[in-house]
Enzyme design. Structure first.
Site, PDB file in Angstrom:
ATOM      1  N   LYS A  29       0.850  -1.191   0.000  1.00 37.90           N
ATOM      2  CA  LYS A  29       0.000   0.000   0.000  1.00 37.90           C
ATOM      3  C   LYS A  29       0.882   1.235   0.000  1.00 37.90           C
ATOM      4  O   LYS A  29       1.677   1.430   0.912  1.00 37.90           O
ATOM      5  CB  LYS A  29      -0.920  -0.010   1.234  1.00 37.90           C
ATOM      6  CG  LYS A  29      -1.780   1.239   1.365  1.00 37.90           C
ATOM      7  CD  LYS A  29      -2.845   1.095   2.447  1.00 37.90           C
ATOM      8  CE  LYS A  29      -3.661   2.367   2.581  1.00 37.90           C
ATOM      9  NZ  LYS A  29      -4.748   2.251   3.574  1.00 37.90           N
ATOM     10  N   ASP A  57     -13.360   5.088   9.963  1.00 39.51           N
ATOM     11  CA  ASP A  57     -13.794   5.047   8.555  1.00 39.51           C
ATOM     12  C   ASP A  57     -14.354   3.652   8.275  1.00 39.51           C
ATOM     13  O   ASP A  57     -14.020   3.018   7.276  1.00 39.51           O
ATOM     14  CB  ASP A  57     -12.612   5.364   7.639  1.00 39.51           C
ATOM     15  CG  ASP A  57     -13.047   5.902   6.282  1.00 39.51           C
ATOM     16  OD1 ASP A  57     -14.260   6.114   6.080  1.00 39.51           O
ATOM     17  OD2 ASP A  57     -12.164   6.103   5.422  1.00 39.51           O
TER      18      ASP A  57
HETATM   19  P1  ADP Z   1      -7.587   3.810   0.980  1.00 39.35           P
HETATM   20  O1  ADP Z   1      -7.064   4.501   2.176  1.00 39.35           O
HETATM   21  O2  ADP Z   1      -7.020   4.405  -0.245  1.00 39.35           O
HETATM   22  O3  ADP Z   1      -9.067   3.677   0.981  1.00 39.35           O
HETATM   23  P2  ADP Z   1      -7.469   0.943   1.537  1.00 39.35           P
HETATM   24  O4  ADP Z   1      -6.500   0.424   2.531  1.00 39.35           O
HETATM   25  O5  ADP Z   1      -8.885   1.052   1.987  1.00 39.35           O
HETATM   26  O6  ADP Z   1      -6.927   2.352   1.003  1.00 39.35           O
HETATM   27  O7  ADP Z   1      -7.382   0.031   0.243  1.00 39.35           O
HETATM   28  C1  ADP Z   1      -8.092   0.315  -0.941  1.00 39.35           C
HETATM   29  C2  ADP Z   1      -8.660  -0.958  -1.551  1.00 39.35           C
HETATM   30  O8  ADP Z   1      -7.622  -1.888  -1.863  1.00 39.35           O
HETATM   31  C3  ADP Z   1      -9.583  -1.709  -0.615  1.00 39.35           C
HETATM   32  O9  ADP Z   1     -10.908  -1.271  -0.696  1.00 39.35           O
HETATM   33  C4  ADP Z   1      -9.427  -3.159  -1.064  1.00 39.35           C
HETATM   34  O10 ADP Z   1     -10.261  -3.420  -2.165  1.00 39.35           O
HETATM   35  C5  ADP Z   1      -7.976  -3.217  -1.537  1.00 39.35           C
HETATM   36  N1  ADP Z   1      -7.116  -3.742  -0.445  1.00 39.35           N
HETATM   37  C6  ADP Z   1      -6.441  -2.995   0.462  1.00 39.35           C
HETATM   38  N2  ADP Z   1      -5.720  -3.767   1.308  1.00 39.35           N
HETATM   39  C7  ADP Z   1      -5.942  -5.039   0.940  1.00 39.35           C
HETATM   40  C8  ADP Z   1      -5.481  -6.330   1.426  1.00 39.35           C
HETATM   41  N3  ADP Z   1      -4.656  -6.428   2.467  1.00 39.35           N
HETATM   42  N4  ADP Z   1      -5.916  -7.446   0.788  1.00 39.35           N
HETATM   43  C9  ADP Z   1      -6.750  -7.341  -0.268  1.00 39.35           C
HETATM   44  N5  ADP Z   1      -7.217  -6.189  -0.769  1.00 39.35           N
HETATM   45  C10 ADP Z   1      -6.831  -5.030  -0.191  1.00 39.35           C
END
Ligand code: ADP
Ligand code: MG
Length: 393
Positions: free
Chosen positions: A123, A230
């Site tokens: 991420k 959130d």
């Molecule tokens: P943001 O802060 O940009 O919303 P997120 O951490 O919510 O970031 O991640 C965005 C999207 O990426 C999530 O809605 C999910 O679909 C995917 N995602 C994030 N982390 C994971 C993970 N550990 N495993 C699978 N999908 C993930």
């Protein structure tokens, strides 16, 4: 912002040292002058540092900037991405980089794999990209900060550090979240959850059960001193598990922690209620499910909290300080009543984008994002395994 790893293969040890020097110099200088880059890189004069600088500038990892007094360089987001990737690769946290699977509100999400082939998620926090609405008014403040270290980068680092710190304690305590694997700069590496966001699920066999589990999760977090902040259908991933008896079980996994707050926060009650309401409304709208029970209530949830098991206090004491939290919050707090699902109007976002473009023209950095959107990221397995690189400063 696309993560183009093409150049990872051919950067030399000296290129990496120069890149690290620009990063280091950025901590106190808005533009890092060439002599300082030379000094910080530890490379001898006459060693062709200009060639390293020009290589890095050509692939967009640093950008030349002029100010009234002198020319200098600053690190770009691309450069920061490379430095983080390099740290993860040296620590054997990740070995290869795969497709981009998500563009979040304030992050880019990539599939990666460990040297053992375990699927992981990288991420990359990108604060200020879309939610300019929340940060725009603070731009001047940020511009005037002593630290020239691109303010967005600084905040993105804080966000990643915070997310990793909270994930570590939550995972250790058995909360259903992805296992955090590593953190560097503005990035977090974590377990990949093979799942769908709740948002993508049209119907579930027993909404009451999932609803109760989610509310319990909110309560259990509060008992340990935390509010997610959130808690919505994008940040709840649903894993489908087939039990031994052949039945399908849905397991919710919570993600996305940069806005987590302590139950001691002045607005704790409001954040708690907002998380609860978010689930309530979503279940009513999507699954036509309304619980007979009121609440849960904040006062009740925190009643059983044991002072010595408070995770908010532990995190504060262990590196992500209250001061850092305040600094981050000042810029990323979601205004009351607005959440991820309804962030920014189109107009505001367009305006923000235009501004971003104008800025990048000014500094001579191009945003290749616009045209590339929709194009699949290419798997670049093994490209991460390029040249040997010096240790981080
Ligand atoms: P943001 O802060 O940009 O919303 P997120 O951490 O919510 O970031 O991640 C965005 C999207 O990426 C999530 O809605 C999910 O679909 C995917 N995602 C994030 N982390 C994971 C993970 N550990 N495993 C699978 N999908 C993930
Ligand atoms: Mg999210």
């Amino acid at each position: 912002m696309k993560l183009d790893t093409g150049a990872l293969r051919y950067l030399t040890t000296e290129d990496w040292r120069v890149l690290q020097a620009v990063e280091q110099g950025s901590k106190n200088h808005e533009l890092v002058p060439t002599p300082l880059i030379q000094q910080l890189s530890g490379l001898r004069s006459g060693s062709g540092i200009h060639r390293n600088i020009s290589t890095l500038a050509k692939v967009g990892l640093i950008a030349k900037v002029k100010n009234a007094k002198y020319d200098g360089y600053r690190l770009t987001y691309g450069g920061l991405d490379y430095l983080a990737l390099n740290t993860h690769r040296k620590a054997n946290a990740i070995y290869s980089l795969g497709n981009q699977i998500g563009v979040g509100k304030e992050s880019d999400i990539y599939i990666t794999a460990s040297p053992e082939g375990r699927q992981l998620v990288l991420k990359l926090h990108r604060l200020g990209r879309i939610s300019f609405r929340t940060v725009k008014s603070n731009r001047d403040y940020l511009r005037n900060q002593k630290s020239g270290d691109g303010s967005w980068m600084y905040l993105s680092r804080l966000a990643a550090q915070k997310e990793h710190a909270f994930m570590k304690v939550l995972y250790r305590e058995g909360f259903p979240i992805p296992e955090p694997v590593a953190w560097s700069r503005h990035t977090v590496v974590m377990e990949f959850i093979d799942s769908f966001p709740l948002r993508m699920i049209d119907s579930i066999p027993d909404p009451g059960k999932l609803y109760a589990e989610l509310m319990d999760m909110i309560v259990q977090l509060a008992k340990r001193g935390l509010i997610h902040g959130d808690f919505n259908e994008f940040n709840i991933l649903i894993k489908e598990i087939t039990t031994e008896s052949g039945k399908l079980r849905l397991e919710p996994i919570l993600i996305d922690f940069p806005q987590t707050v302590s139950t001691n926060h002045v607005n704790a009650q409001m954040y708690f209620d907002r998380d609860v309401t978010c689930v309530k409304r979503y279940f009513e709208r999507r699954f036509k499910y309304t619980s007979n029970e009121p609440g849960p209530l904040f006062e009740v949830a925190i009643k059983g909290a044991e002072a010595d098991r408070r995770l908010d206090i532990e995190v504060e004491a262990s590196g992500f300080s209250r001061k850092m939290g305040k600094e981050l919050e000042r810029f990323v707090e979601v205004p009351v009543g607005k959440q991820e699902a309804e962030a920014g109007t189109e107009e505001e976002e367009e305006e923000a984008e235009e501004e971003e473009e104008a800025e990048e023209e000014e500094s001579g950095v191009e945003d290749e994002d616009a045209e590339d959107e929709g194009e699949e990221a290419v798997t670049v397995a093994s490209e991460l395994n390029g040249q040997g690189t010096p240790a981080d400063p």
